[in-house]
Design a protein around this motif. Structure first.
Motif, mmCIF file in Angstrom:
data_model
loop_
_atom_site.group_PDB
_atom_site.id
_atom_site.type_symbol
_atom_site.label_atom_id
_atom_site.label_comp_id
_atom_site.label_asym_id
_atom_site.label_seq_id
_atom_site.Cartn_x
_atom_site.Cartn_y
_atom_site.Cartn_z
ATOM 1 N N SER A 36 -10.223 -8.567 9.056
ATOM 2 C CA SER A 36 -8.762 -8.569 9.146
ATOM 3 C C SER A 36 -8.225 -9.984 9.245
ATOM 4 C CB SER A 36 -8.303 -7.760 10.368
ATOM 5 O OG SER A 36 -8.687 -6.422 10.248
ATOM 6 N N SER A 42 -5.862 -0.080 15.515
ATOM 7 C CA SER A 42 -6.770 0.592 14.564
ATOM 8 C C SER A 42 -7.545 -0.404 13.704
ATOM 9 C CB SER A 42 -5.986 1.549 13.665
ATOM 10 O OG SER A 42 -5.019 0.831 12.923
ATOM 11 N N SER A 43 -6.944 -1.579 13.418
ATOM 12 C CA SER A 43 -7.673 -2.556 12.607
ATOM 13 C C SER A 43 -8.591 -3.405 13.474
ATOM 14 C CB SER A 43 -6.703 -3.451 11.826
ATOM 15 O OG SER A 43 -6.013 -4.293 12.709
ATOM 16 N N GLU A 58 -8.489 -11.555 5.808
ATOM 17 C CA GLU A 58 -7.459 -11.023 4.913
ATOM 18 C C GLU A 58 -6.092 -11.626 5.232
ATOM 19 O OE1 GLU A 58 -7.500 -6.752 4.643
ATOM 20 O OE2 GLU A 58 -9.658 -6.728 4.318
ATOM 21 N N HIS A 111 3.809 1.639 1.292
ATOM 22 C CA HIS A 111 4.703 1.699 2.447
ATOM 23 C C HIS A 111 5.720 0.578 2.363
ATOM 24 C CE1 HIS A 111 2.026 4.563 4.439
ATOM 25 N NE2 HIS A 111 1.038 3.806 4.011
ATOM 26 N N ASP A 118 0.823 -1.210 0.000
ATOM 27 C CA ASP A 118 0.000 0.000 0.000
ATOM 28 C C ASP A 118 0.860 1.264 0.000
ATOM 29 O OD1 ASP A 118 -2.481 1.292 -0.012
ATOM 30 O OD2 ASP A 118 -2.570 1.383 2.188
ATOM 31 N N THR A 167 -4.105 -6.015 1.283
ATOM 32 C CA THR A 167 -4.915 -4.830 0.972
ATOM 33 C C THR A 167 -4.538 -3.582 1.744
ATOM 34 O OG1 THR A 167 -6.548 -5.579 2.581
ATOM 35 C CG2 THR A 167 -6.895 -6.229 0.284
ATOM 36 N N THR A 168 -3.938 -3.728 2.914
ATOM 37 C CA THR A 168 -3.591 -2.552 3.715
ATOM 38 C C THR A 168 -2.235 -2.744 4.380
ATOM 39 O OG1 THR A 168 -4.571 -3.406 5.758
ATOM 40 C CG2 THR A 168 -6.027 -2.130 4.285
ATOM 41 N N ARG A 169 -1.674 -1.652 4.826
ATOM 42 C CA ARG A 169 -0.410 -1.711 5.553
ATOM 43 C C ARG A 169 -0.565 -2.553 6.822
ATOM 44 N NH1 ARG A 169 3.101 3.448 7.713
ATOM 45 N NH2 ARG A 169 4.744 2.214 8.695
ATOM 46 N N ALA A 170 -1.691 -2.411 7.523
ATOM 47 C CA ALA A 170 -1.921 -3.161 8.758
ATOM 48 C C ALA A 170 -1.893 -4.669 8.503
ATOM 49 C CB ALA A 170 -3.245 -2.759 9.398
ATOM 50 N N VAL A 171 -2.496 -5.113 7.411
ATOM 51 C CA VAL A 171 -2.480 -6.538 7.073
ATOM 52 C C VAL A 171 -1.050 -6.967 6.727
ATOM 53 C CG1 VAL A 171 -3.290 -8.281 5.425
ATOM 54 C CG2 VAL A 171 -4.903 -6.624 6.380
ATOM 55 N N ASP A 196 -1.629 -5.798 -4.364
ATOM 56 C CA ASP A 196 -2.686 -5.038 -3.686
ATOM 57 C C ASP A 196 -3.961 -5.840 -3.492
ATOM 58 O OD1 ASP A 196 -1.011 -2.870 -3.604
ATOM 59 O OD2 ASP A 196 -1.895 -1.879 -5.349
#
Length: 116
Positions: free
Chosen positions: A78, A71-72, A81, A9, A7, A49-53, A45
């Motif tokens: 989550s 935050s997630s 994912e 990062h 994402d 899907t996200t930086r947290a994942v 992607d």
């Protein structure tokens, strides 16, 4: 060190850990492709899907446990994912045992919520 791009990062990791834990990442690192020569692998992607994942996946590779940023919230989404990422990268199933026990608990909780 190698950088995993998620994402937009960059997450730093040790190539040997990635190679040991994932057949797919081992193949990418050993391929000699341009990305690995630059010590940089972009995670797809549609899978990560996200930086947290991505961070949870990296944590899982290092510890065999999975954790989510506050935050997630460790939501069911989550967990799903992260499970998809673990499957996509063919992470060693022996180390995943604890994860699947937790997944069973989450799945059971979701089934129960649907019944209520």
């Amino acid at each position: 060190e190698i950088r995993l791009v998620v994402d937009g990062h960059e997450l730093l990791a040790h190539a040997e850990v990635l190679r040991y834990r994932s057949d797919v990442l081992r193949a990418e690192i050993d391929s000699g492709m341009r990305e690995t020569q630059l010590q940089r692998i972009e995670l797809p992607d549609d899978i990560v899907t996200t930086r947290a994942v991505g961070e949870s996946f990296l944590s899982f590779l290092y510890t065999g446990e999975f954790k989510f940023e506050h935050s997630s919230g460790g939501s069911v989404q989550s967990v799903v994912e992260l499970m998809n990422v673990i499957h996509y990268y063919n992470v060693d199933l022996e180390i995943q045992d604890g994860f699947f026990h937790l997944w069973t608990s989450v799945a059971d909780a979701c089934d129960l919520a649907v019944l209520i």
